[in-house]
Design a protein around this motif. Sequence first.
Motif, PDB file in Angstrom:
ATOM      1  N   LYS A 146      34.925  21.383 -17.680  1.00 56.00           N
ATOM      2  CA  LYS A 146      33.797  21.951 -16.936  1.00 56.00           C
ATOM      3  C   LYS A 146      32.518  22.044 -17.763  1.00 56.00           C
TER       4      LYS A 146
ATOM      5  N   ASP B 156      36.069  12.490 -12.970  1.00 60.08           N
ATOM      6  CA  ASP B 156      36.337  13.778 -13.615  1.00 60.08           C
ATOM      7  C   ASP B 156      36.974  13.542 -14.979  1.00 60.08           C
TER       8      ASP B 156
ATOM      9  N   SER C 203      49.109  15.623 -11.880  1.00 59.25           N
ATOM     10  CA  SER C 203      47.859  16.387 -11.709  1.00 59.25           C
ATOM     11  C   SER C 203      48.022  17.858 -12.077  1.00 59.25           C
TER      12      SER C 203
ATOM     13  N   THR D 264      42.574  23.833 -11.940  1.00 59.92           N
ATOM     14  CA  THR D 264      41.988  23.850 -10.607  1.00 59.92           C
ATOM     15  C   THR D 264      43.031  23.440  -9.578  1.00 59.92           C
ATOM     16  N   ASN D 265      42.926  24.004  -8.393  1.00 66.65           N
ATOM     17  CA  ASN D 265      43.827  23.639  -7.303  1.00 66.65           C
ATOM     18  C   ASN D 265      43.235  22.534  -6.441  1.00 66.65           C
ATOM     19  N   GLU D 266      41.982  22.213  -6.669  1.00 65.27           N
ATOM     20  CA  GLU D 266      41.313  21.180  -5.885  1.00 65.27           C
ATOM     21  C   GLU D 266      41.688  19.805  -6.425  1.00 65.27           C
ATOM     22  N   PRO D 267      41.716  18.801  -5.549  1.00 68.22           N
ATOM     23  CA  PRO D 267      42.047  17.459  -6.033  1.00 68.22           C
ATOM     24  C   PRO D 267      40.965  16.924  -6.965  1.00 68.22           C
TER      25      PRO D 267
ATOM     26  N   LYS E 252      40.636  20.505 -15.818  1.00 73.08           N
ATOM     27  CA  LYS E 252      39.369  19.802 -15.603  1.00 73.08           C
ATOM     28  C   LYS E 252      38.319  20.293 -16.595  1.00 73.08           C
TER      29      LYS E 252
ATOM     30  N   ASN F  47      38.478  14.125  -8.634  1.00 72.04           N
ATOM     31  CA  ASN F  47      37.643  13.021  -8.155  1.00 72.04           C
ATOM     32  C   ASN F  47      37.580  11.949  -9.228  1.00 72.04           C
TER      33      ASN F  47
ATOM     34  N   ASN G  11      49.985  13.718  -6.079  1.00 73.20           N
ATOM     35  CA  ASN G  11      49.932  14.676  -7.177  1.00 73.20           C
ATOM     36  C   ASN G  11      49.902  14.015  -8.552  1.00 73.20           C
TER      37      ASN G  11
END
Length: 186
Positions: free
Chosen positions: A173, A83, A166, A75-78, A171, A80, A142
């Motif tokens: 899912k 997670d 990161s 994922t390119n999203e930061p 992640k 949380n 990062n």
Amino acid sequence: FFQAEDGIRARSPSRGLGDVYKRQLGRFINLKTIILVAVYVFLKKEDKSITTYEIKEESMSPELLPEDYVVAVKTNEPFNRGDMVIFENSEKSISVVKRVLGLPGETVSASDGELKINGNAINDSWAKTVTDDFIDCKVNENEVFVLGDQRRLSTSDSRTLGAIDSSQCLKVKYRYWPYQRIKAYE
């Protein structure tokens, strides 16, 4: 089953309970095989942006147990806090799954059994065992700080490896096996 003369239903003498159980077991094994092969074939990508992973240790129990199977995505999203991520432990050449607890710009430590972010104790509802004390770890841009939920069983986490890049994390899912425990994660 057949209808006896006295109106009572009885099991056919030609089929025993063993035959019924063998057929049911065969269907179950075939269902598991089909699901595992389908997930692997359809979701496995050469660029490893989507991968399947078998949980092999108890450091994330009870959320993830040995022999659970999960799908993880790049994922390119930061990330949380909370997670679950999979990353490669290059020292041991193994992939591991852990929970993100420290975010970029934070300092993570533990004392008196409490996890602290920037010196303040946090509500660490994921911890299933006491967190042993460790010194401050600064999480740079990062990077993420990760721990297993079973802190005493957890190895290959940020207490020994430091903050994790990161870009090297996938992640988690979905947990897709066993089917009784199927679950999606945000």
